[in-house]
Design a protein around this motif. Sequence first.
Motif, mmCIF file in Angstrom:
data_model
loop_
_atom_site.group_PDB
_atom_site.id
_atom_site.type_symbol
_atom_site.label_atom_id
_atom_site.label_comp_id
_atom_site.label_asym_id
_atom_site.label_seq_id
_atom_site.Cartn_x
_atom_site.Cartn_y
_atom_site.Cartn_z
ATOM 1 N N UNK A 187 0.244 -17.595 23.415
ATOM 2 C CA UNK A 187 -1.043 -17.012 23.094
ATOM 3 C C UNK A 187 -1.910 -16.884 24.329
ATOM 4 N N UNK A 214 -5.910 -15.891 25.531
ATOM 5 C CA UNK A 214 -7.236 -15.951 24.957
ATOM 6 C C UNK A 214 -8.217 -15.215 25.851
ATOM 7 N N UNK A 240 -10.189 -19.959 16.388
ATOM 8 C CA UNK A 240 -8.889 -19.313 16.185
ATOM 9 C C UNK A 240 -7.773 -20.156 16.789
ATOM 10 N N UNK A 279 -10.168 -24.552 26.062
ATOM 11 C CA UNK A 279 -8.909 -23.888 25.696
ATOM 12 C C UNK A 279 -7.719 -24.651 26.260
ATOM 13 N N UNK A 305 -4.763 -21.989 14.799
ATOM 14 C CA UNK A 305 -3.378 -21.786 15.221
ATOM 15 C C UNK A 305 -2.663 -23.125 15.364
ATOM 16 N N UNK A 362 -13.821 -17.905 5.902
ATOM 17 C CA UNK A 362 -12.390 -17.637 6.128
ATOM 18 C C UNK A 362 -11.620 -18.940 6.286
ATOM 19 N N UNK A 372 -15.516 -23.192 28.708
ATOM 20 C CA UNK A 372 -14.647 -22.535 27.742
ATOM 21 C C UNK A 372 -13.187 -22.687 28.159
ATOM 22 N N UNK A 382 -3.345 -11.190 17.660
ATOM 23 C CA UNK A 382 -3.822 -12.070 18.732
ATOM 24 C C UNK A 382 -2.715 -12.987 19.217
ATOM 25 N N UNK A 383 -1.997 -13.560 18.284
ATOM 26 C CA UNK A 383 -1.024 -14.570 18.668
ATOM 27 C C UNK A 383 0.393 -14.052 18.761
ATOM 28 N N UNK A 393 -13.150 -17.678 19.362
ATOM 29 C CA UNK A 393 -11.915 -17.904 20.129
ATOM 30 C C UNK A 393 -11.429 -19.334 19.938
ATOM 31 N N UNK A 424 -5.404 -12.120 13.534
ATOM 32 C CA UNK A 424 -4.728 -13.321 14.010
ATOM 33 C C UNK A 424 -3.304 -12.989 14.439
ATOM 34 N N UNK A 475 -4.689 -26.244 24.228
ATOM 35 C CA UNK A 475 -3.311 -25.911 24.602
ATOM 36 C C UNK A 475 -2.480 -27.166 24.806
#
Lengths: 142, 167
Positions: B146, B148, A77, A37, A81, A114, A33, B135-136, A74, B132, A41
């Motif tokens: 951000x 996590x 999301x 991430x 982003x 969503x 994980x 979170x950010x 996570x 959201x 990033x």
Amino acid sequence: MLLPVLILHFLAVLPGEGQRDWDEVRRIAESQHEIVMLLIQNEKFEEVLGETEKIFSMNFPVEYQGLLVEGAEEISDALIHNKQHLLAQKVLDQCLEAVTDADLQSRVCKIKAYLFKKMGDDEEAVNFFRKAIDLEKKSGQP
Amino acid sequence: MECRTCCEALTAFLDGELSGLERRAVEEHLAACSACQENCESLRYSEHLVGAALDEMLAPPSWGRIVPRLEPRPSWLDLRRLFGWAWQPVFLTVVVLAVLLVPGFLENGGGVEDAELEMMLSQYVRERDEMENLHYGIINTEPVGWVYYNPYADHSSSERRNPYSGE
């Protein structure tokens, strides 16, 4: 000769062995994980799916599959982003195949709905939300 | 011979079933009685019509049209006539299928309406959008950065020490 073998076998299946295996699985998933991430990033999106597949193919026990959904949430999301909506959908599809509980599948379908809404595909959003409601009814949740 | 006796004997007379004496008596009466003669002609014509109709009925196309009208049409409720000896298993199969399928149709008919579904979806989207933003951490339209959460991490470890506690 046979007795030591039997004793060793008995020790191998003592209670706690399953917990030790789960700890190992959890640690590997935790590391993976982090890798995912970091890839997001650093905007190395082409490598994300390969790393997420390693998490979702680990055959989590049913009682721990909720962690898979949280992890997928996570990751998706973070991808949203970074405007990587299609990639987020693929990650959620991987998660959907990995979980067997109807309630968890419902959560994933809602996240997909969503996402589709954010992508402007209202029809698919409604379809997946409807599927989520049906799965909730199936699992007995309100 | 009286007219009544003659009329009664006319059918036999036309069919040629009377004896010679009886036939001569009928012929003599017909020659003298126009009413009976008229009856005889009428009867002879009727026999001619019936004979012609029978000839047509014996022809296959006509017979094919008539036979279905003679046999009673099976009623949908008359399962024995429709399926013969197999009517019981057929009836049971229909009942079982109805019991299994009808609730499915009713359930689909009673599902969430589209409008209600879209309302629920819109509410869910709003809630997620709020999550959201939290979170950010967006400030002045610029993302702060951000953090996590790793769900696989072991969160059952001992309490973290507060560096400001002075202990």
